[in-house]
Design a protein around this motif. Structure first.
Motif, PDB file in Angstrom:
ATOM      1  N   GLU A  64       0.835  -1.204   0.000  1.00 24.74           N
ATOM      2  CA  GLU A  64       0.000   0.000   0.000  1.00 24.74           C
ATOM      3  C   GLU A  64       0.870   1.254   0.000  1.00 24.74           C
ATOM      4  O   GLU A  64       0.618   2.200  -0.752  1.00 24.74           O
ATOM      5  N   HIS A  65       1.923   1.270   0.825  1.00 25.68           N
ATOM      6  CA  HIS A  65       2.808   2.425   0.856  1.00 25.68           C
ATOM      7  C   HIS A  65       3.627   2.539  -0.430  1.00 25.68           C
ATOM      8  O   HIS A  65       3.941   3.646  -0.876  1.00 25.68           O
ATOM      9  N   ALA A  66       3.952   1.412  -1.051  1.00 23.11           N
ATOM     10  CA  ALA A  66       4.658   1.446  -2.335  1.00 23.11           C
ATOM     11  C   ALA A  66       3.795   2.154  -3.383  1.00 23.11           C
ATOM     12  O   ALA A  66       4.284   2.984  -4.159  1.00 23.11           O
ATOM     13  N   LYS A  67       2.511   1.850  -3.384  1.00 21.27           N
ATOM     14  CA  LYS A  67       1.608   2.490  -4.341  1.00 21.27           C
ATOM     15  C   LYS A  67       1.457   3.977  -4.043  1.00 21.27           C
ATOM     16  O   LYS A  67       1.422   4.810  -4.944  1.00 21.27           O
ATOM     17  N   MET A  71       2.434   7.131  -6.543  1.00 27.30           N
ATOM     18  CA  MET A  71       1.539   8.263  -6.853  1.00 27.30           C
ATOM     19  C   MET A  71       2.174   9.592  -6.451  1.00 27.30           C
ATOM     20  O   MET A  71       2.055  10.581  -7.175  1.00 27.30           O
ATOM     21  N   ALA A  72       2.858   9.614  -5.303  1.00 31.95           N
ATOM     22  CA  ALA A  72       3.513  10.848  -4.855  1.00 31.95           C
ATOM     23  C   ALA A  72       4.653  11.230  -5.801  1.00 31.95           C
ATOM     24  O   ALA A  72       4.836  12.410  -6.118  1.00 31.95           O
ATOM     25  N   ILE A  77       6.783  14.620 -10.087  1.00 29.74           N
ATOM     26  CA  ILE A  77       7.391  14.718 -11.419  1.00 29.74           C
ATOM     27  C   ILE A  77       6.541  15.612 -12.312  1.00 29.74           C
ATOM     28  O   ILE A  77       7.068  16.456 -13.049  1.00 29.74           O
ATOM     29  N   ASP A  78       5.219  15.459 -12.253  1.00 25.55           N
ATOM     30  CA  ASP A  78       4.326  16.319 -13.040  1.00 25.55           C
ATOM     31  C   ASP A  78       4.523  17.793 -12.670  1.00 25.55           C
ATOM     32  O   ASP A  78       4.631  18.658 -13.550  1.00 25.55           O
TER      33      ASP A  78
END
Length: 107
Positions: A64-67, A71-72, A77-78
């Motif tokens: 869950e933290h990997a996902k 996302m972070a 990056i965006d």
């Protein structure tokens, strides 16, 4: 009002950052492995012309933290690219040991 303030304080986390950790580590390679319950990310520094690399940090997190990390990173990056322009990637895969274009010194 006092209840709102108390609730806010319950949701705060005091994060401590030691001077040693604040200095950071330069890494230029990450290796990722996973099991059914965790992701292991090794951050590695490779030096040109040196056949041995050193793991500078190992992070173990839940799936869950990997996902959330994924996302972070995408979000950051965006934001980076919106401010500084597109990050370009070489079409060529990295070669190991990496050679950064300099001469290889001998002693």
């Amino acid at each position: 009002m006092a209840e709102d303030k108390d609730q806010k304080n319950l949701n705060q986390i005091n994060i401590e950052l030691s001077e040693e950790v604040a200095e950071g580590q330069y890494v230029n390679l990450a290796m990722i492995a996973h099991s059914n319950s965790e992701f292991v990310i090794d951050f590695i520094k490779m030096m040109p012309g040196v056949p041995k690399a050193k793991v500078k940090s190992r992070i173990i997190i839940t799936p869950e933290h990997a996902k959330r990390l994924l996302m972070a990173l995408k979000d950051n990056i965006d934001k980076f690219e919106n401010h500084f322009g597109t990050i370009t990637q070489s079409e060529e895969a990295p070669k190991f040991p990496m050679n950064f274009g300099g001469t290889i010194g001998e002693a």
